[in-house]
Design a protein around this motif. Structure first.
Motif, PDB file in Angstrom:
ATOM      1  N   LEU A 103      25.371   3.054 -16.724  1.00  0.00           N
ATOM      2  CA  LEU A 103      26.335   4.133 -16.985  1.00  0.00           C
ATOM      3  C   LEU A 103      25.882   5.441 -16.327  1.00  0.00           C
ATOM      4  N   LEU A 104      24.570   5.739 -16.423  1.00  0.00           N
ATOM      5  CA  LEU A 104      24.055   6.957 -15.787  1.00  0.00           C
ATOM      6  C   LEU A 104      24.232   6.910 -14.271  1.00  0.00           C
ATOM      7  N   LEU A 105      23.968   5.736 -13.679  1.00  0.00           N
ATOM      8  CA  LEU A 105      24.169   5.582 -12.235  1.00  0.00           C
ATOM      9  C   LEU A 105      25.632   5.788 -11.868  1.00  0.00           C
ATOM     10  N   GLY A 106      26.537   5.201 -12.669  1.00  0.00           N
ATOM     11  CA  GLY A 106      27.960   5.343 -12.396  1.00  0.00           C
ATOM     12  C   GLY A 106      28.411   6.789 -12.486  1.00  0.00           C
ATOM     13  N   VAL A 107      27.935   7.495 -13.513  1.00  0.00           N
ATOM     14  CA  VAL A 107      28.301   8.912 -13.665  1.00  0.00           C
ATOM     15  C   VAL A 107      27.777   9.730 -12.484  1.00  0.00           C
ATOM     16  N   SER A 108      26.530   9.467 -12.067  1.00  0.00           N
ATOM     17  CA  SER A 108      25.965  10.215 -10.940  1.00  0.00           C
ATOM     18  C   SER A 108      26.757   9.945  -9.664  1.00  0.00           C
ATOM     19  N   ALA A 109      27.205   8.685  -9.473  1.00  0.00           N
ATOM     20  CA  ALA A 109      28.006   8.358  -8.290  1.00  0.00           C
ATOM     21  C   ALA A 109      29.327   9.111  -8.303  1.00  0.00           C
ATOM     22  N   LEU A 110      29.962   9.196  -9.468  1.00  0.00           N
ATOM     23  CA  LEU A 110      31.243   9.900  -9.574  1.00  0.00           C
ATOM     24  C   LEU A 110      31.063  11.405  -9.366  1.00  0.00           C
ATOM     25  N   VAL A 111      29.947  11.954  -9.874  1.00  0.00           N
ATOM     26  CA  VAL A 111      29.678  13.385  -9.667  1.00  0.00           C
ATOM     27  C   VAL A 111      29.479  13.672  -8.181  1.00  0.00           C
ATOM     28  N   TRP A 202      29.669  19.862  12.782  1.00  0.00           N
ATOM     29  CA  TRP A 202      30.646  19.083  11.997  1.00  0.00           C
ATOM     30  C   TRP A 202      30.248  19.135  10.513  1.00  0.00           C
ATOM     31  N   LEU A 203      30.740  20.119   9.799  1.00  0.00           N
ATOM     32  CA  LEU A 203      30.386  20.281   8.394  1.00  0.00           C
ATOM     33  C   LEU A 203      30.898  19.130   7.527  1.00  0.00           C
ATOM     34  N   TRP A 204      31.941  18.432   8.010  1.00  0.00           N
ATOM     35  CA  TRP A 204      32.502  17.332   7.226  1.00  0.00           C
ATOM     36  C   TRP A 204      31.590  16.104   7.186  1.00  0.00           C
ATOM     37  N   ALA A 205      30.591  16.063   8.096  1.00  0.00           N
ATOM     38  CA  ALA A 205      29.700  14.894   8.141  1.00  0.00           C
ATOM     39  C   ALA A 205      28.887  14.758   6.851  1.00  0.00           C
ATOM     40  N   ASP A 206      28.491  15.902   6.284  1.00  0.00           N
ATOM     41  CA  ASP A 206      27.669  15.865   5.069  1.00  0.00           C
ATOM     42  C   ASP A 206      28.447  15.285   3.880  1.00  0.00           C
ATOM     43  N   PRO A 207      29.625  15.806   3.532  1.00  0.00           N
ATOM     44  CA  PRO A 207      30.352  15.205   2.398  1.00  0.00           C
ATOM     45  C   PRO A 207      30.813  13.773   2.657  1.00  0.00           C
ATOM     46  N   LEU A 208      31.093  13.421   3.925  1.00  0.00           N
ATOM     47  CA  LEU A 208      31.500  12.049   4.223  1.00  0.00           C
ATOM     48  C   LEU A 208      30.349  11.077   3.955  1.00  0.00           C
ATOM     49  N   ALA A 209      29.145  11.464   4.367  1.00  0.00           N
ATOM     50  CA  ALA A 209      27.971  10.623   4.101  1.00  0.00           C
ATOM     51  C   ALA A 209      27.725  10.510   2.591  1.00  0.00           C
ATOM     52  N   ALA A 210      27.937  11.599   1.873  1.00  0.00           N
ATOM     53  CA  ALA A 210      27.759  11.575   0.424  1.00  0.00           C
ATOM     54  C   ALA A 210      28.762  10.623  -0.235  1.00  0.00           C
ATOM     55  N   LEU A 211      29.994  10.601   0.275  1.00  0.00           N
ATOM     56  CA  LEU A 211      31.008   9.689  -0.265  1.00  0.00           C
ATOM     57  C   LEU A 211      30.601   8.227  -0.052  1.00  0.00           C
ATOM     58  N   LEU A 212      30.097   7.919   1.135  1.00  0.00           N
ATOM     59  CA  LEU A 212      29.655   6.549   1.415  1.00  0.00           C
ATOM     60  C   LEU A 212      28.492   6.158   0.511  1.00  0.00           C
ATOM     61  N   ALA A 213      27.541   7.071   0.319  1.00  0.00           N
ATOM     62  CA  ALA A 213      26.404   6.788  -0.561  1.00  0.00           C
ATOM     63  C   ALA A 213      26.887   6.593  -1.998  1.00  0.00           C
ATOM     64  N   ALA A 214      27.838   7.412  -2.428  1.00  0.00           N
ATOM     65  CA  ALA A 214      28.372   7.298  -3.788  1.00  0.00           C
ATOM     66  C   ALA A 214      29.036   5.939  -4.002  1.00  0.00           C
ATOM     67  N   ALA A 215      29.730   5.455  -2.988  1.00  0.00           N
ATOM     68  CA  ALA A 215      30.394   4.151  -3.098  1.00  0.00           C
ATOM     69  C   ALA A 215      29.373   3.032  -3.287  1.00  0.00           C
ATOM     70  N   VAL A 216      28.268   3.091  -2.533  1.00  0.00           N
ATOM     71  CA  VAL A 216      27.220   2.071  -2.662  1.00  0.00           C
ATOM     72  C   VAL A 216      26.577   2.146  -4.043  1.00  0.00           C
ATOM     73  N   ILE A 217      26.265   3.360  -4.504  1.00  0.00           N
ATOM     74  CA  ILE A 217      25.645   3.540  -5.822  1.00  0.00           C
ATOM     75  C   ILE A 217      26.569   3.047  -6.925  1.00  0.00           C
ATOM     76  N   LEU A 218      27.865   3.305  -6.785  1.00  0.00           N
ATOM     77  CA  LEU A 218      28.826   2.849  -7.790  1.00  0.00           C
ATOM     78  C   LEU A 218      28.856   1.325  -7.861  1.00  0.00           C
ATOM     79  N   LYS A 219      28.760   0.662  -6.705  1.00  0.00           N
ATOM     80  CA  LYS A 219      28.722  -0.803  -6.701  1.00  0.00           C
ATOM     81  C   LYS A 219      27.460  -1.306  -7.405  1.00  0.00           C
ATOM     82  N   TRP A 220      26.306  -0.686  -7.127  1.00  0.00           N
ATOM     83  CA  TRP A 220      25.080  -1.068  -7.818  1.00  0.00           C
ATOM     84  C   TRP A 220      25.240  -0.886  -9.322  1.00  0.00           C
ATOM     85  N   SER A 221      25.872   0.214  -9.720  1.00  0.00           N
ATOM     86  CA  SER A 221      26.084   0.499 -11.136  1.00  0.00           C
ATOM     87  C   SER A 221      26.924  -0.598 -11.798  1.00  0.00           C
TER      88      SER A 221
END
Length: 315
Positions: A103-111, A202-221
């Motif tokens: 649950l903590l991992l899932g919440v962190s991914a959503l944040v 390209w400032l959008w590269a940072d949030p895009l990478a964060a979104l991809l990482a969040a998706a992987v973390i959410l799957k692990w969760s």
């Protein structure tokens, strides 16, 4: 009346949860490493005025809390292992801690995902030097933590194996490992994306990478939550293990298993309730003697139903 005290007939109330596992010491070492890094980053952030260092130091505090949950679960599991108030031992304490970590991992991914989406629509300037320095520190610390937790003995966050059968990490240790891998993944994504933004603007590269990482973390969760919830809800054992037990009980060619409940009560700990029907005279002890010599199978209960001319008999 029995001439011997009833206590002599009572089986030992043990489900393999009294042994201190080697991974416990590694969890403690990772907690120590995390706390030292947290203190160093907070102090450095305060002295240098770097909000990035200060924020990551505070984030390390939440990381230490999640790892502390794993350490506490091991302590409570051993402390309650022989407590007969827990019908099937204390092994599920680790599963409960694993589910909480999921649950903590899932919440962190959503944040992370929420903040990333906000940054996509409202890009903000990045302190490139500080951001990369913090990300590199985080990556080094988390890779060291993963090594301490025994990453070389693990098949990966989602290897499809049953981690309650065999010698893999238990759910509690796996939850701790996933926390450090999630942090390592976000650090690696940050290094790559911030470096790209620094070179190209390209400032959008940072949030895009964060979104991809969040998706992987959410799957692990989700995977971790599904695994721990299955044990908490007494999901049946894998088909291969059920077939092995059934074949053993039916090995005389006459008996038939008419009901089988085989489930996990903790890491490398299973229990069994089965009913067989037979024309023979074998009793429950005879059927228990047929079971495979598995040290992880505890307190098997066998009900014997006999086929007689005037109907079934129970034993």
């Amino acid at each position: 009346m029995h001439s011997r005290p009833t206590e002599e007939w009572q089986p030992a109330h043990g489900f393999g949860q009294t042994v201190r596992r080697p991974v416990e010491r590694r969890v403690h070492a990772v907690i120590a490493l995390t706390i030292v890094t947290m203190i160093a980053e907070v102090v450095a952030g305060w002295l240098t005025g770097s909000m990035a260092l200060l924020a990551d130091g505070l984030h390390m505090g939440t990381h230490a809390f999640a790892l502390g949950l794993a350490a506490l679960a091991y302590i409570l599991t051993r402390a309650r292992a022989l407590d007969r108030r827990y019908s099937f031992g204390s092994g599920k304490i680790g599963e409960l801690a694993g589910f909480a970590s999921a649950l903590l991992l899932g919440v962190s991914a959503l944040v992370i995902a929420g903040e990333a989406v906000a940054r996509l629509f409202d890009p903000r300037p990045i302190a490139y030097g500080d951001a990369i320095m913090v990300a590199v520190i985080g990556l080094i610390v988390n890779l060291a933590s993963a090594a301490l937790l025994g990453l070389d003995h693990h098949h990966g966050p989602d290897d499809g194996h049953d981690h309650h059968h065999g010698h893999g990490l238990d759910t509690n240790a796996r939850a701790a490992l996933l926390h450090v891998l999630a942090d390592a993944l976000t650090s690696l994504a940050a290094i790559t994306a911030v470096g790209l933004a620094w070179m190209t603007g390209w400032l959008w590269a940072d949030p895009l990478a964060a979104l991809l990482a969040a998706a992987v973390i959410l799957k692990w969760s989700v995977d971790l939550g599904r695994q721990s919830a299955g044990v908490l809800l007494d999901r049946q054992a894998p088909d291969a293990m059920r077939r092995e037990i059934t074949a053993a009980l039916e090995s005389d060619g006459d008996s038939r298993v008419i009901d089988l409940h085989l489930w996990s009560v903790g890491h490398q700990a299973w229990t069994l309730v089965a009913a067989v029907v037979t024309h023979g005279d074998a009793g429950p002890d005879d059927y228990r003697a047929r079971l495979p010599g598995r040290p992880d199978l505890h307190h098997p209960i066998i009900e014997v139903n006999r086929c007689r001319g005037d109907g079934p008999e129970h034993e």
